[in-house]
Design a protein around this motif. Structure first.
Motif, mmCIF file in Angstrom:
data_model
loop_
_atom_site.group_PDB
_atom_site.id
_atom_site.type_symbol
_atom_site.label_atom_id
_atom_site.label_comp_id
_atom_site.label_asym_id
_atom_site.label_seq_id
_atom_site.Cartn_x
_atom_site.Cartn_y
_atom_site.Cartn_z
ATOM 1 N N TYR A 30 3.253 -5.615 3.885
ATOM 2 C CA TYR A 30 3.048 -6.542 2.781
ATOM 3 C C TYR A 30 1.952 -7.509 3.198
ATOM 4 O O TYR A 30 2.153 -8.372 4.059
ATOM 5 C CB TYR A 30 4.335 -7.289 2.477
ATOM 6 C CG TYR A 30 4.284 -8.131 1.216
ATOM 7 C CD1 TYR A 30 4.031 -7.548 -0.022
ATOM 8 C CD2 TYR A 30 4.520 -9.498 1.267
ATOM 9 C CE1 TYR A 30 4.004 -8.315 -1.175
ATOM 10 C CE2 TYR A 30 4.505 -10.274 0.110
ATOM 11 C CZ TYR A 30 4.243 -9.678 -1.111
ATOM 12 O OH TYR A 30 4.212 -10.436 -2.261
ATOM 13 N N MET A 31 0.785 -7.373 2.576
ATOM 14 C CA MET A 31 -0.404 -8.073 3.044
ATOM 15 C C MET A 31 -0.581 -9.425 2.356
ATOM 16 O O MET A 31 -1.625 -9.729 1.776
ATOM 17 C CB MET A 31 -1.641 -7.188 2.845
ATOM 18 C CG MET A 31 -1.544 -5.834 3.504
ATOM 19 S SD MET A 31 -1.209 -5.932 5.288
ATOM 20 C CE MET A 31 -2.760 -6.618 5.857
ATOM 21 N N ARG A 32 0.447 -10.204 2.415
ATOM 22 C CA ARG A 32 0.409 -11.542 1.860
ATOM 23 C C ARG A 32 1.019 -12.512 2.854
ATOM 24 O O ARG A 32 2.054 -12.222 3.470
ATOM 25 C CB ARG A 32 1.224 -11.614 0.559
ATOM 26 C CG ARG A 32 0.656 -10.796 -0.583
ATOM 27 C CD ARG A 32 -0.415 -11.549 -1.316
ATOM 28 N NE ARG A 32 0.117 -12.744 -1.974
ATOM 29 C CZ ARG A 32 -0.644 -13.742 -2.396
ATOM 30 N NH1 ARG A 32 -1.950 -13.733 -2.194
ATOM 31 N NH2 ARG A 32 -0.101 -14.787 -3.002
ATOM 32 N N VAL A 72 12.111 -1.918 -4.064
ATOM 33 C CA VAL A 72 10.802 -1.898 -3.428
ATOM 34 C C VAL A 72 9.862 -2.671 -4.343
ATOM 35 O O VAL A 72 9.725 -2.335 -5.532
ATOM 36 C CB VAL A 72 10.286 -0.462 -3.211
ATOM 37 C CG1 VAL A 72 8.857 -0.481 -2.665
ATOM 38 C CG2 VAL A 72 11.211 0.297 -2.251
ATOM 39 N N ALA A 73 9.259 -3.724 -3.822
ATOM 40 C CA ALA A 73 8.408 -4.600 -4.632
ATOM 41 C C ALA A 73 7.031 -4.719 -4.001
ATOM 42 O O ALA A 73 6.884 -4.600 -2.778
ATOM 43 C CB ALA A 73 9.047 -5.982 -4.768
ATOM 44 N N SER A 74 6.036 -4.965 -4.835
ATOM 45 C CA SER A 74 4.659 -5.017 -4.341
ATOM 46 C C SER A 74 3.838 -6.032 -5.120
ATOM 47 O O SER A 74 4.122 -6.319 -6.285
ATOM 48 C CB SER A 74 4.008 -3.632 -4.461
ATOM 49 O OG SER A 74 2.665 -3.666 -4.008
ATOM 50 N N ASN A 75 2.804 -6.533 -4.443
ATOM 51 C CA ASN A 75 1.820 -7.386 -5.110
ATOM 52 C C ASN A 75 0.696 -6.561 -5.735
ATOM 53 O O ASN A 75 -0.248 -7.122 -6.299
ATOM 54 C CB ASN A 75 1.222 -8.386 -4.116
ATOM 55 C CG ASN A 75 0.496 -7.704 -2.980
ATOM 56 O OD1 ASN A 75 1.009 -6.739 -2.390
ATOM 57 N ND2 ASN A 75 -0.691 -8.179 -2.649
ATOM 58 N N GLU A 120 0.785 2.947 -3.593
ATOM 59 C CA GLU A 120 1.309 4.307 -3.583
ATOM 60 C C GLU A 120 2.806 4.347 -3.305
ATOM 61 O O GLU A 120 3.528 5.220 -3.812
ATOM 62 C CB GLU A 120 0.574 5.141 -2.528
ATOM 63 C CG GLU A 120 -0.909 5.301 -2.780
ATOM 64 C CD GLU A 120 -1.604 5.967 -1.603
ATOM 65 O OE1 GLU A 120 -0.988 6.867 -0.995
ATOM 66 O OE2 GLU A 120 -2.742 5.575 -1.289
ATOM 67 N N GLY A 121 3.272 3.434 -2.502
ATOM 68 C CA GLY A 121 4.684 3.448 -2.139
ATOM 69 C C GLY A 121 5.618 3.248 -3.316
ATOM 70 O O GLY A 121 6.778 3.675 -3.265
ATOM 71 N N LEU A 122 5.153 2.621 -4.385
ATOM 72 C CA LEU A 122 6.008 2.418 -5.552
ATOM 73 C C LEU A 122 6.416 3.745 -6.176
ATOM 74 O O LEU A 122 7.564 3.921 -6.591
ATOM 75 C CB LEU A 122 5.291 1.547 -6.584
ATOM 76 C CG LEU A 122 5.032 0.094 -6.184
ATOM 77 C CD1 LEU A 122 4.136 -0.594 -7.211
ATOM 78 C CD2 LEU A 122 6.354 -0.668 -6.035
ATOM 79 N N ALA A 123 5.474 4.687 -6.223
ATOM 80 C CA ALA A 123 5.782 5.997 -6.805
ATOM 81 C C ALA A 123 6.834 6.725 -5.980
ATOM 82 O O ALA A 123 7.732 7.378 -6.531
ATOM 83 C CB ALA A 123 4.506 6.837 -6.911
ATOM 84 N N LEU A 124 6.731 6.618 -4.665
ATOM 85 C CA LEU A 124 7.729 7.257 -3.811
ATOM 86 C C LEU A 124 9.106 6.648 -4.049
ATOM 87 O O LEU A 124 10.106 7.362 -4.156
ATOM 88 C CB LEU A 124 7.333 7.119 -2.343
ATOM 89 C CG LEU A 124 8.212 7.855 -1.327
ATOM 90 C CD1 LEU A 124 7.387 8.300 -0.128
ATOM 91 C CD2 LEU A 124 9.377 6.985 -0.848
ATOM 92 N N ALA A 125 9.155 5.321 -4.130
ATOM 93 C CA ALA A 125 10.436 4.651 -4.367
ATOM 94 C C ALA A 125 11.037 5.083 -5.703
ATOM 95 O O ALA A 125 12.247 5.349 -5.804
ATOM 96 C CB ALA A 125 10.251 3.138 -4.326
ATOM 97 N N GLN A 126 10.210 5.155 -6.732
ATOM 98 C CA GLN A 126 10.692 5.583 -8.041
ATOM 99 C C GLN A 126 11.228 6.999 -7.998
ATOM 100 O O GLN A 126 12.269 7.313 -8.600
ATOM 101 C CB GLN A 126 9.562 5.453 -9.060
ATOM 102 C CG GLN A 126 9.196 4.014 -9.373
ATOM 103 C CD GLN A 126 7.859 3.873 -10.099
ATOM 104 O OE1 GLN A 126 7.160 4.868 -10.316
ATOM 105 N NE2 GLN A 126 7.494 2.647 -10.456
ATOM 106 N N GLY A 186 0.805 -1.214 0.000
ATOM 107 C CA GLY A 186 0.000 0.000 0.000
ATOM 108 C C GLY A 186 0.837 1.263 0.000
ATOM 109 O O GLY A 186 1.755 1.414 -0.807
ATOM 110 N N ALA A 187 0.552 2.156 0.954
ATOM 111 C CA ALA A 187 1.178 3.472 0.975
ATOM 112 C C ALA A 187 2.674 3.410 1.238
ATOM 113 O O ALA A 187 3.419 4.300 0.812
ATOM 114 C CB ALA A 187 0.498 4.348 2.031
ATOM 115 N N GLY A 188 3.097 2.403 1.960
ATOM 116 C CA GLY A 188 4.526 2.233 2.171
ATOM 117 C C GLY A 188 5.150 3.260 3.098
ATOM 118 O O GLY A 188 6.294 3.669 2.892
ATOM 119 N N THR A 189 4.438 3.658 4.156
ATOM 120 C CA THR A 189 5.018 4.657 5.057
ATOM 121 C C THR A 189 6.208 4.083 5.833
ATOM 122 O O THR A 189 7.196 4.799 6.080
ATOM 123 C CB THR A 189 3.968 5.196 6.032
ATOM 124 O OG1 THR A 189 3.415 4.112 6.801
ATOM 125 C CG2 THR A 189 2.835 5.900 5.277
#
Length: 321
Positions: A91-93, A37-40, A45-51, A13-16
């Motif tokens: 990470y909600m998995r 930074v990887a996500s399912n 939102e956190g991907l944009a911050l990492a980029q 999600g947001a990746g705070t």
């Protein structure tokens, strides 16, 4: 130049918490760097911050994939990025057992409760309903059993009159942002911390019968056999005699074995000054990925070589069966 540990952060999600880890990593003495930074969820939102921060990203929806297949794809991205540790940050998995086992001791998570209380979901509501005085957050090592790994650090957060799960969650989140970067930094630094390494060697060495610790030639030494007739079976050396190594010194079968090991695995073994002439080998501890089971096996072998027969007789009989 200090070598920084490379970590991959998994988010949904947001990746705070991921952001807290990234910005802490920019402090000069931080011992880690975020390499992925990887996500399912490709929309996390956190991907944009990492980029924006120039960090590599990877995203793959889990829908339509088996848990094992999705984990394999995530792991492939982690390995391609060169990460040595995986840090879960919202990470909600639930991860497959195989994935967790492959990263045993190298995967961390943060959980919004004071573990072992309230594993799983709805932690804040459960703490309030139980009448607890505090909620909080815990950083732990990930194991196949949910939220059951070694707890590395915690912060307690008071539950105040009128708190709801949402208001408590807001304050716990602030605590998480302080706790997680420090806990990760401490954990990835353990492989070069002489205090932590000595404690680990000490716990292994003193677990054998009739052992004691005594300083010898400026190093902590471990003996077996009693106060008067005890023999040393291990030493802990912290960069002694000009070497860069923090090491556990143990007995080998002789010079041939010592030299063969050093030649075959120079990243693991070295011939220590002074002790090496007597067939002792140094196991290098200040390196990532130390096989502590192998260290324990060496200590067992060295202890048996130094212990009086009355202590080893039963073990010798057991080995025959």
């Amino acid at each position: 130049m200090t070598i920084k540990a490379k970590i991959a952060v998994l988010i949904s999600g947001a990746g705070t918490n991921m952001a807290a880890l990234v910005y802490a990593s920019r402090i000069a003495d931080c011992p880690y760097e975020v390499v992925l930074v990887a996500s399912n969820d490709p929309q996390a939102e956190g991907l944009a911050l990492a980029q924006a921060e120039g960090i590599a990203t990877f995203a793959l929806p889990h829908k339509g994939l088996t848990r094992e297949a999705h984990d394999a794809a995530m792991e492939a991205a982690v390995l391609e990025a060169g990460a040595e540790y995986i840090v879960l940050a919202g990470y909600m998995r639930i991860l497959s057992d195989g994935f967790v086992v492959r990263w045993a001791g190298r995967m961390l998570n943060i959980h919004p409760s004071l573990l072992p209380k309230y594993k799983g979901l709805d932690t804040h509501a459960r703490a309030i309903a139980a009448g607890d005085s505090h909620g909080g957050t815990s950083v732990h090592v990930v194991t196949p059993e949910l939220d059951a790994g070694e707890v590395l650090a915690q912060i307690a957060v008071p539950i105040v009159a009128g708190d709801t799960p949402d208001t408590l969650a807001e304050r716990v989140k602030l605590a998480e942002h302080q706790l997680y970067p420090r806990a990760v930094a401490d954990y990835v630094s353990r492989w070069r911390d002489p205090v932590a390494l000595l404690e680990r060697v000490r716990n292994l060495a003193l677990a054998f019968p009739e052992t004691d610790e005594r300083e010898s030639h400026g190093s902590p030494g471990f003996r077996v056999g009693g106060e008067k007739s005890g023999k040393y079976f291990a030493y802990f050396a912290d960069q002694h005699h000009g070497t860069p190594h923090i090491a556990c010194l143990v007995r080998t079968g002789g010079m041939d074995e010592l030299l063969n090991l050093v030649e075959a695995q120079p990243e693991v073994y070295f011939k220590p000054a002074y002790y090496g002439a007597s067939g002792w080998i140094g196991i290098i501890l200040n390196r990532p990925g130390v096989d502590w089971d192998a260290v324990a096996e060496w200590l067992t072998r060295s202890w048996r070589g130094a212990a009086p027969k009355r202590l080893t007789r039963l073990l010798d009989v057991a080995d025959e069966f």
